[in-house]
Design a protein around this motif. Structure first.
Motif, PDB file in Angstrom:
ATOM      1  N   ARG A 161       0.787  -1.197   0.142  1.00  0.00           N
ATOM      2  CA  ARG A 161       0.068   0.014   0.000  1.00  0.00           C
ATOM      3  C   ARG A 161       0.789   1.271   0.023  1.00  0.00           C
ATOM      4  NH1 ARG A 161      -2.773   1.005   4.218  1.00  0.00           N
ATOM      5  NH2 ARG A 161      -4.519   2.012   3.086  1.00  0.00           N
ATOM      6  N   LEU A 162       0.587   1.983  -1.039  1.00  0.00           N
ATOM      7  CA  LEU A 162       1.500   3.234  -1.081  1.00  0.00           C
ATOM      8  C   LEU A 162       1.097   4.263   0.325  1.00  0.00           C
ATOM      9  CD1 LEU A 162       3.030   5.632  -2.498  1.00  0.00           C
ATOM     10  CD2 LEU A 162       0.719   6.207  -3.654  1.00  0.00           C
ATOM     11  N   ALA A 163       0.027   4.173   0.710  1.00  0.00           N
ATOM     12  CA  ALA A 163      -0.567   4.911   1.869  1.00  0.00           C
ATOM     13  C   ALA A 163       0.233   4.669   3.196  1.00  0.00           C
ATOM     14  CB  ALA A 163      -1.877   4.830   2.137  1.00  0.00           C
ATOM     15  N   ASP A 164       0.729   3.498   3.463  1.00  0.00           N
ATOM     16  CA  ASP A 164       1.510   2.979   4.266  1.00  0.00           C
ATOM     17  C   ASP A 164       2.900   3.760   4.222  1.00  0.00           C
ATOM     18  OD1 ASP A 164      -0.415   1.430   5.369  1.00  0.00           O
ATOM     19  OD2 ASP A 164       0.193  -0.374   4.162  1.00  0.00           O
ATOM     20  N   ASP A 165       3.467   3.679   3.022  1.00  0.00           N
ATOM     21  CA  ASP A 165       4.740   4.194   2.732  1.00  0.00           C
ATOM     22  C   ASP A 165       4.631   5.724   3.020  1.00  0.00           C
ATOM     23  OD1 ASP A 165       7.632   3.673   1.285  1.00  0.00           O
ATOM     24  OD2 ASP A 165       6.698   5.514   0.655  1.00  0.00           O
ATOM     25  N   LEU A 166       3.548   6.353   2.623  1.00  0.00           N
ATOM     26  CA  LEU A 166       3.768   7.949   2.935  1.00  0.00           C
ATOM     27  C   LEU A 166       3.508   8.174   4.302  1.00  0.00           C
ATOM     28  CD1 LEU A 166       1.488   8.784  -0.312  1.00  0.00           C
ATOM     29  CD2 LEU A 166       4.263   8.936  -0.098  1.00  0.00           C
ATOM     30  N   SER A 167       2.821   7.363   5.067  1.00  0.00           N
ATOM     31  CA  SER A 167       2.562   7.773   6.435  1.00  0.00           C
ATOM     32  C   SER A 167       3.645   7.751   7.355  1.00  0.00           C
ATOM     33  CB  SER A 167       1.559   6.699   7.054  1.00  0.00           C
ATOM     34  OG  SER A 167       2.266   5.586   7.203  1.00  0.00           O
ATOM     35  N   ARG A 168       5.000   7.121   6.977  1.00  0.00           N
ATOM     36  CA  ARG A 168       6.117   6.979   7.607  1.00  0.00           C
ATOM     37  C   ARG A 168       7.208   8.151   7.259  1.00  0.00           C
ATOM     38  NH1 ARG A 168      10.602   5.998   4.908  1.00  0.00           N
ATOM     39  NH2 ARG A 168      10.159   5.159   2.625  1.00  0.00           N
ATOM     40  N   ARG A 169       6.744   9.048   6.238  1.00  0.00           N
ATOM     41  CA  ARG A 169       7.687  10.137   6.000  1.00  0.00           C
ATOM     42  C   ARG A 169       7.508  11.166   6.940  1.00  0.00           C
ATOM     43  NH1 ARG A 169       9.776   9.234   0.843  1.00  0.00           N
ATOM     44  NH2 ARG A 169       9.035   7.107   0.050  1.00  0.00           N
ATOM     45  N   ASP A 170       8.591  12.155   7.090  1.00  0.00           N
ATOM     46  CA  ASP A 170       8.881  13.094   7.933  1.00  0.00           C
ATOM     47  C   ASP A 170       7.996  14.376   7.639  1.00  0.00           C
ATOM     48  OD1 ASP A 170      10.192  14.025   5.759  1.00  0.00           O
ATOM     49  OD2 ASP A 170      12.142  14.075   6.616  1.00  0.00           O
ATOM     50  N   PHE A 171       7.828  15.019   6.552  1.00  0.00           N
ATOM     51  CA  PHE A 171       7.129  16.199   6.542  1.00  0.00           C
ATOM     52  C   PHE A 171       6.137  15.996   5.554  1.00  0.00           C
ATOM     53  CE2 PHE A 171      11.420  17.339   7.815  1.00  0.00           C
ATOM     54  CZ  PHE A 171      11.259  17.678   9.061  1.00  0.00           C
ATOM     55  N   THR A 172       4.946  16.826   5.563  1.00  0.00           N
ATOM     56  CA  THR A 172       4.025  16.925   4.425  1.00  0.00           C
ATOM     57  C   THR A 172       4.470  16.953   3.338  1.00  0.00           C
ATOM     58  OG1 THR A 172       3.047  18.977   4.828  1.00  0.00           O
ATOM     59  CG2 THR A 172       2.180  17.349   6.175  1.00  0.00           C
ATOM     60  N   ILE A 173       5.244  17.856   3.104  1.00  0.00           N
ATOM     61  CA  ILE A 173       5.838  18.529   1.938  1.00  0.00           C
ATOM     62  C   ILE A 173       6.517  17.383   1.089  1.00  0.00           C
ATOM     63  CG2 ILE A 173       5.407  20.839   2.234  1.00  0.00           C
ATOM     64  CD1 ILE A 173       8.771  20.908   2.439  1.00  0.00           C
ATOM     65  N   CYS A 174       6.990  16.303   1.776  1.00  0.00           N
ATOM     66  CA  CYS A 174       7.840  15.389   1.236  1.00  0.00           C
ATOM     67  C   CYS A 174       7.139  13.867   1.178  1.00  0.00           C
ATOM     68  CB  CYS A 174       9.406  15.035   2.347  1.00  0.00           C
ATOM     69  SG  CYS A 174      10.280  16.363   2.443  1.00  0.00           S
ATOM     70  N   ALA A 175       5.786  13.848   1.511  1.00  0.00           N
ATOM     71  CA  ALA A 175       5.164  12.814   1.505  1.00  0.00           C
ATOM     72  C   ALA A 175       4.252  12.803   0.566  1.00  0.00           C
ATOM     73  CB  ALA A 175       4.319  12.815   2.995  1.00  0.00           C
ATOM     74  N   MET A 176       4.464  13.327  -0.766  1.00  0.00           N
ATOM     75  CA  MET A 176       3.508  13.286  -1.656  1.00  0.00           C
ATOM     76  C   MET A 176       4.128  12.413  -2.711  1.00  0.00           C
ATOM     77  SD  MET A 176       2.461  17.406  -2.233  1.00  0.00           S
ATOM     78  CE  MET A 176       4.261  17.796  -2.115  1.00  0.00           C
ATOM     79  N   ALA A 177       3.156  11.750  -3.738  1.00  0.00           N
ATOM     80  CA  ALA A 177       3.666  10.803  -4.815  1.00  0.00           C
ATOM     81  C   ALA A 177       2.979  11.455  -6.027  1.00  0.00           C
ATOM     82  CB  ALA A 177       3.360   9.563  -4.480  1.00  0.00           C
TER      83      ALA A 177
END
Length: 464
Positions: free
Chosen positions: A113-129
């Motif tokens: 799941r992409l959502a799982d991967d994005l949830s572990r990232r540090d900042f919102t501006i770095c958590a976009m795909a």
């Protein structure tokens, strides 16, 4: 949430499109992710492109069997592809395990799941795909935070910082480089968790510090988060609020320092120089009978303190040498005097001399208005002399002298220290404008010098 579909949002290079297509043709998901998406949305050319995928590392390698791959970090799901020498990191969707060392997860678990991967990232501006066809995947409001100009953690800020303390400095670095502010909860967590930075390697701190100092928002970050910087450079803290009691200064030592950092060209050597140039002032402070403040000897003291800091942060020898020399010289009187500038060029060379003009102009920007104007005008006039000296090609170094040791040996000067001493004396006279830099004039002066000195001291030394 999907937004910003199409090329108008993010322009994906053909190589990245091809990688995504190859993975999807094999039945996997794939997206560009992280900093490349952030920078594209800001209209900045990304330095590199990272791809995240549902494919496991062995499946990634199978998809690109004919491409050179590097097992960058298989345990963490990363395979690097080299396409015509350009590296592209392809990383499997993952969930991080426990961070027991405050820097790295003990283990990672791959997920589909992409959502799982994005949830572990540090900042919102770095958590976009981003996908060339499906557009932007932005689950945490990163695009809105870009629009608002804020740095905000994904989820609970304190949890993110306890997982990886380097994120504290990354938050400040992004705030400086992007000229953003920190969202209030993230800002509070940065201050509350700052002591965690002591567990980070000095090399990591150094990289982040260089980027922070060279960002357009560096001054604002240094003012607001000096206590964070003080975890690794506690020497700056006595400067904060330290009044100078001088007609030349309108600000305390730290505010003066910050203003000079802001005014210096955005390159690490110059901004580090300004950060450290007055760091020794508090320990050198005295006041005269009239109450006026003085800081006698502070350039040398600042240089010694800067040397300890640069060593602590594992700076390379070239950077350290330049910064320390500029800190020592930052208070040197520069004036439009040909001989003075020639001597400076002889002492430190044209590169450092040029940087010293930048240092002194930046230093002036942090002073009281009248003192700033006077120093700026004087330094600019001196720089014109420096540029004219370089344009003319004046002899300021031994390699520009029109004779060498060979000619002195032919005159009968014995090989040894006397040759070097004579050449140095000749160069001094040329720099001072007392001797023409021509073979005839130099040989005549050398002969007279040698004859006199040989009779006085047996040719073993040159009396200056």
């Amino acid at each position: 949430m999907e937004t910003g579909k199409g090329e108008s949002a993010v322009r994906i290079p053909s190589d990245v499109r091809w990688i995504i297509h190859q993975l999807e043709a094999a039945g996997h998901e794939a997206y560009a992710v992280g900093g490349c998406v952030r920078d594209s949305l800001l209209g900045r050319p990304p330095k590199d492109w990272d791809i995240t995928t549902s494919a496991r590392p062995e499946e990634v390698k199978a998809c690109f069997a004919e491409v050179r791959t590097i097992d960058t970090g298989l345990r963490h799901g990363t395979v690097t592809l080299l396409l015509e020498g350009q590296p592209y990191e392809v990383t499997t969707y993952r969930v991080d395990g426990v961070y027991r060392d405050g820097r790295h997860p003990e283990q990672v678990t791959f997920t589909s799941r992409l959502a799982d991967d994005l949830s572990r990232r540090d900042f919102t501006i770095c958590a976009m795909a981003y996908h060339p066809d499906r557009g932007l995947i932005d689950l945490y409001g990163g695009r809105e935070d870009l629009r608002r100009g804020i740095i905000r953690c994904v989820g609970d800020a304190r949890t993110r910082f306890r997982e990886d303390a380097l994120r504290i400095f990354r938050a400040l670095r992004f705030a400086s480089v992007l000229d953003f502010g920190l969202e209030p909860d993230t800002a509070a967590a940065v201050l509350d968790c700052r002591q965690l930075l002591r567990s980070i390697s000095p090399e990591r701190i150094r990289v982040e510090l260089d980027k922070l100092l060279c960002g357009p928002g560096a001054g604002r970050v240094l003012r607001a988060y000096r206590q964070v910087l003080g975890q690794w450079i506690p020497e700056i803290l006595p400067a904060c609020g330290f009044r100078q009691h001088s007609p030349y200064h309108a600000y305390d030592v730290w505010e003066h320092t910050v203003r000079t950092v802001e005014a210096a060209p955005a390159e690490p050597v110059l901004r580090l120089t300004m950060l450290f140039h007055d760091i020794g002032k508090p320990s050198c402070f005295t006041r005269d009978a009239g109450g006026r403040g003085h800081f006698h000897g502070h350039p040398a003291v600042s240089a010694r303190m800067a040397e300890a800091i640069l060593s602590r942060l594992r700076y390379d020898k070239h950077t350290s040498r330049q910064v320390l020399e500029l800190v020592r010289l930052h208070d040197t009187w520069l004036a439009p005097d040909v001989v003075r500038i020639r001597k400076l060029l002889h002492a430190v060379g044209p590169e450092l001399t040029g940087k010293l003009f930048a240092v002194q102009c930046a230093d002036a920007a942090g002073k009281a208005e009248k003192a700033a104007a006077e120093q700026t005008e004087r330094v600019r006039a001196a720089k014109k002399v420096y540029e004219e000296i370089l344009r003319r090609g004046d002899c300021c170094t031994m390699d520009r002298l029109e004779i060498s040791g060979r000619e002195l040996l032919k005159m009968g000067v014995p090989a040894g220290p006397a040759v070097g001493r004579l050449l140095n004396r000749l160069l001094d006279k040329v720099i001072e404008g007392k001797l023409e830099n021509t073979p005839a004039a130099l040989l005549q002066e050398a002969g007279a010098l040698w004859k006199r000195l040989a009779s006085q001291q047996g040719g073993e030394a040159v009396d200056k």
